[in-house]
Design a protein around this motif. Structure first.
Motif, PDB file in Angstrom:
ATOM      1  N   VAL A  92       0.858  -1.179   0.000  1.00 18.11           N
ATOM      2  CA  VAL A  92       0.000   0.000   0.000  1.00 18.11           C
ATOM      3  C   VAL A  92       0.897   1.233   0.000  1.00 18.11           C
ATOM      4  CG1 VAL A  92      -1.913  -1.168   1.156  1.00 18.11           C
ATOM      5  CG2 VAL A  92      -0.193   0.023   2.521  1.00 18.11           C
ATOM      6  N   ARG A  93       0.384   2.305  -0.571  1.00 18.89           N
ATOM      7  CA  ARG A  93       1.132   3.564  -0.612  1.00 18.89           C
ATOM      8  C   ARG A  93       0.389   4.594   0.214  1.00 18.89           C
ATOM      9  NH1 ARG A  93       1.685   8.088  -4.944  1.00 18.89           N
ATOM     10  NH2 ARG A  93      -0.332   7.289  -5.593  1.00 18.89           N
ATOM     11  N   PHE A  94       1.061   5.155   1.225  1.00 18.92           N
ATOM     12  CA  PHE A  94       0.442   6.175   2.070  1.00 18.92           C
ATOM     13  C   PHE A  94       0.134   7.404   1.234  1.00 18.92           C
ATOM     14  CE2 PHE A  94       0.476   9.825   4.906  1.00 18.92           C
ATOM     15  CZ  PHE A  94      -0.402   9.404   5.893  1.00 18.92           C
ATOM     16  N   MET A  95      -1.096   7.924   1.383  1.00 14.60           N
ATOM     17  CA  MET A  95      -1.516   9.108   0.632  1.00 14.60           C
ATOM     18  C   MET A  95      -1.622  10.334   1.548  1.00 14.60           C
ATOM     19  SD  MET A  95      -1.843   7.946  -2.441  1.00 14.60           S
ATOM     20  CE  MET A  95      -2.776   9.206  -3.285  1.00 14.60           C
ATOM     21  N   PHE A  96      -2.409  10.213   2.641  1.00 14.24           N
ATOM     22  CA  PHE A  96      -2.617  11.333   3.556  1.00 14.24           C
ATOM     23  C   PHE A  96      -3.320  10.813   4.800  1.00 14.24           C
ATOM     24  CE2 PHE A  96      -6.125  11.147   0.521  1.00 14.24           C
ATOM     25  CZ  PHE A  96      -7.237  11.119   1.348  1.00 14.24           C
ATOM     26  N   LYS A  97      -3.393  11.656   5.819  1.00 16.82           N
ATOM     27  CA  LYS A  97      -4.210  11.324   6.986  1.00 16.82           C
ATOM     28  C   LYS A  97      -5.024  12.547   7.362  1.00 16.82           C
ATOM     29  CE  LYS A  97      -0.840  12.131  10.654  1.00 16.82           C
ATOM     30  NZ  LYS A  97      -0.207  11.568  11.844  1.00 16.82           N
ATOM     31  N   PHE A  98      -6.154  12.297   8.006  1.00 17.02           N
ATOM     32  CA  PHE A  98      -7.007  13.398   8.445  1.00 17.02           C
ATOM     33  C   PHE A  98      -7.810  12.963   9.661  1.00 17.02           C
ATOM     34  CE2 PHE A  98      -9.811  11.047   5.662  1.00 17.02           C
ATOM     35  CZ  PHE A  98     -11.098  11.227   6.161  1.00 17.02           C
ATOM     36  N   LEU A  99      -8.181  13.947  10.466  1.00 15.33           N
ATOM     37  CA  LEU A  99      -9.000  13.703  11.647  1.00 15.33           C
ATOM     38  C   LEU A  99     -10.458  13.763  11.229  1.00 15.33           C
ATOM     39  CD1 LEU A  99      -9.350  13.289  14.680  1.00 15.33           C
ATOM     40  CD2 LEU A  99      -9.145  15.769  14.960  1.00 15.33           C
ATOM     41  N   CYS A 100     -11.170  12.675  11.438  1.00 13.28           N
ATOM     42  CA  CYS A 100     -12.586  12.582  11.079  1.00 13.28           C
ATOM     43  C   CYS A 100     -13.406  12.540  12.361  1.00 13.28           C
ATOM     44  CB  CYS A 100     -12.835  11.328  10.244  1.00 13.28           C
ATOM     45  SG  CYS A 100     -14.564  11.116   9.771  1.00 13.28           S
ATOM     46  N   ARG A 101     -14.290  13.485  12.513  1.00 13.75           N
ATOM     47  CA  ARG A 101     -15.150  13.538  13.701  1.00 13.75           C
ATOM     48  C   ARG A 101     -16.549  12.997  13.417  1.00 13.75           C
ATOM     49  NH1 ARG A 101     -12.707  16.240  17.741  1.00 13.75           N
ATOM     50  NH2 ARG A 101     -10.973  17.589  17.201  1.00 13.75           N
ATOM     51  N   ASP A 102     -16.850  12.698  12.153  1.00 12.89           N
ATOM     52  CA  ASP A 102     -18.151  12.135  11.785  1.00 12.89           C
ATOM     53  C   ASP A 102     -18.061  10.621  11.854  1.00 12.89           C
ATOM     54  OD1 ASP A 102     -19.157  14.643  11.215  1.00 12.89           O
ATOM     55  OD2 ASP A 102     -18.573  14.550   9.109  1.00 12.89           O
ATOM     56  N   GLY A 103     -18.871  10.028  12.652  1.00 11.11           N
ATOM     57  CA  GLY A 103     -18.857   8.578  12.723  1.00 11.11           C
ATOM     58  C   GLY A 103     -19.076   8.097  14.140  1.00 11.11           C
TER      59      GLY A 103
END
Length: 190
Positions: A92-103
């Motif tokens: 797998v190739r890392f693309m990005f990360k983000f904080l998700c508060r929906d869920g």
């Protein structure tokens, strides 16, 4: 005790170890590793989660993934989950990360990409349906079908990142022989 995850802060720094169920119940941030899969024709894999799952049963998603367990990297977790859920043994190739508060609870999503060229072997306890959609088909479906909120956001970020569809160093793993468009849209052979 169930699956152990690292509890993290607003900057994705480790605060301690927690049971995943407790982390979700208390809405503690933790990490989820995911992969967006493409085939050689640049279609994106869409799946419908199994009805018996506790998190978003029957919802559609473009991400395959799960919790990053204690001591595991995003990349290792993404590769493990890709194999467990789809039988795909590819880098797998890392693309990005983000904080998700929906869920279910706030999570850091580490989003990866993989190119899949062999048949998939989905785990039926996780995945009820899957198909390869073109970007246009997916853009239409994401607003009509019940999508996992984090998957919708990850797809948006992925498509605007300018990185989608670029070749990544991957070995073969899987490819579906059909292009489906989902409920009410007929399946056709690719």
């Amino acid at each position: 005790m169930g699956e152990l995850v690292e509890r993290v802060d607003e900057r994705d720094r480790v605060l301690g170890v927690a049971d995943r169920a407790e982390a979700e119940r208390r809405r503690w941030m933790h990490r989820i590793a995911t992969t967006i899969c493409r085939d050689p024709m640049r279609r994106i894999l869409v799946l419908r989660r199994a009805e018996q799952l506790t998190r978003f049963p029957g919802h559609y998603d473009v991400m395959v993934g799960g919790a990053v367990v204690v001591g595991e990297s995003y990349e290792d977790a993404a590769a493990r989950e890709l194999f467990e859920e789809l039988g795909a043994d590819v880098p797998v190739r890392f693309m990005f990360k983000f904080l998700c508060r929906d869920g279910v609870s706030p999570v850091w999503f580490g989003v990866h990409e993989a190119v899949i060229i062999e048949p998939l072997v989905p785990d039926p306890s996780e995945i009820a349906w899957h198909a390869w959609l073109t970007e246009l088909q997916l853009r239409e479906a994401v607003d009509r079908w019940p999508f996992v909120p984090g998957g919708r956001e990850a797809l948006r970020r992925y498509l605007i990142s300018g990185n989608e569809g670029r070749p990544s160093a991957t070995r073969s793993a899987s490819s579906a022989s059909r292009t489906a468009r989902g409920p009410g849209i007929p399946l056709r052979r690719a």
